[in-house]
Design an enzyme around this catalytic site. Sequence first.
Site, PDB file in Angstrom:
ATOM      1  N   LYS A 183       0.729  -1.259  -0.143  1.00 20.92           N
ATOM      2  CA  LYS A 183      -0.120  -0.076  -0.080  1.00 20.92           C
ATOM      3  C   LYS A 183       0.507   1.229   0.260  1.00 20.92           C
ATOM      4  O   LYS A 183       1.870   1.197   0.384  1.00 20.92           O
ATOM      5  CB  LYS A 183      -1.042   0.153   1.130  1.00 20.92           C
ATOM      6  CG  LYS A 183      -0.125   0.239   2.357  1.00 20.92           C
ATOM      7  CD  LYS A 183       0.313   1.508   2.943  1.00 20.92           C
ATOM      8  CE  LYS A 183       0.899   1.279   4.202  1.00 20.92           C
ATOM      9  NZ  LYS A 183       0.984   2.878   4.705  1.00 20.92           N
ATOM     10  N   ASP A 228      -3.673  -1.005   9.535  1.00 19.71           N
ATOM     11  CA  ASP A 228      -2.758  -1.265   8.116  1.00 19.71           C
ATOM     12  C   ASP A 228      -3.553  -2.805   7.286  1.00 19.71           C
ATOM     13  O   ASP A 228      -3.839  -2.957   6.425  1.00 19.71           O
ATOM     14  CB  ASP A 228      -1.641  -1.299   7.995  1.00 19.71           C
ATOM     15  CG  ASP A 228      -0.683  -0.012   7.674  1.00 19.71           C
ATOM     16  OD1 ASP A 228      -1.478   1.293   8.131  1.00 19.71           O
ATOM     17  OD2 ASP A 228      -0.149   0.134   8.002  1.00 19.71           O
TER      18      ASP A 228
END
Length: 355
Positions: free
Chosen positions: A77, A205
């Site tokens: 990401k 996350d």
Amino acid sequence: LSMRGKRRHRLLATLVLACVGAYFCGCLAVLHPATASPALEPPARPSRAAAQLLALTGAALATSLVVRSRRWVSPAKTNLFLRILGRRADGFHELSSLFQAIKGPELQDALVMEDASVETLECTSPGVPTGPENLVLRALSLLRERVAGELPPQRVELVKGVPAQAGLGGGSADAATALFAANARLGGELTEDELREVAGHLGSDCAFFFSSGSAVCSGRGEQIAELAALPPRKLLVFKPDEGLSTPAVYRALDVTGVSSADPAQLVDRFQRGVEQQADYVNDLEAPAFSLLPVLRELKQRLRGRLTAVMSGSGSAVVAVVTGPEDVEFGRAVGKEFGVRVWEAEFAQRVPGEWY
């Protein structure tokens, strides 16, 4: 197809192959060769028990062709923007960040999972812990606490492509991938919302990766608002050998010197695909650059031609590219600074499937 639908199709395929194997093995067991020589006595017809045994053997062989270990791709990401809005009473920082899943031919991890007698984790990267502290094994342990079905011990082979201490969420993505894969092994017992809840115990996350691939994360990062897919972008990811500790970066943060950009306006421009260089803002850059000055120099060099921003708490810097000339320029800069460079692009996820 949904995850449960795919599971049913795999089971159906297994049964079909088993039946085909049984049919042909049975036929071989009971039919005489059509071209047998008249001078030779035809072979004796096997007993019913022998024919059934051969048929079952064929079924087992056919089934073994279908039931095998599965390889799962695990993405990374980046933070297209990361705003620090202040310090909270509980000591954490209030943030607003636009998360985007990314992956590339070499910027991705892979997990191979299969049933075993003892749960183990092997990793191609020597610096990654392989004991119970690893997020992948912690994810499997948490899943077992939530499901009614019995998840056998797993032998996990983790092939690392996403660098550590980069702000790219590689370890969190691996844990999310393990949760999705293990849940698929159980026939999709938990919904994706339930998997996201489990993932939240491993960090914000980790939970993000159960979105479609684009989301605004706020609060401490645990509040995840999923977005429709953003306009696609191609990227170059730069990473020096040195990593950065997230706690160290936050300790060096001066909240009085952060940006004043409005997160809602930033999200709107990214959604419409009209974002500018100034919209790629990361309030953690200043403290990260003070700890690792080469990052400031790298970003400034890239911004001579490309839009660039540090990802998360670093030490990766991500640049947007629009053509081969940009890629050539970026790779030349990477060589100049002696840092690794990966090609990547925005990644999206379809509900019920993985990246």
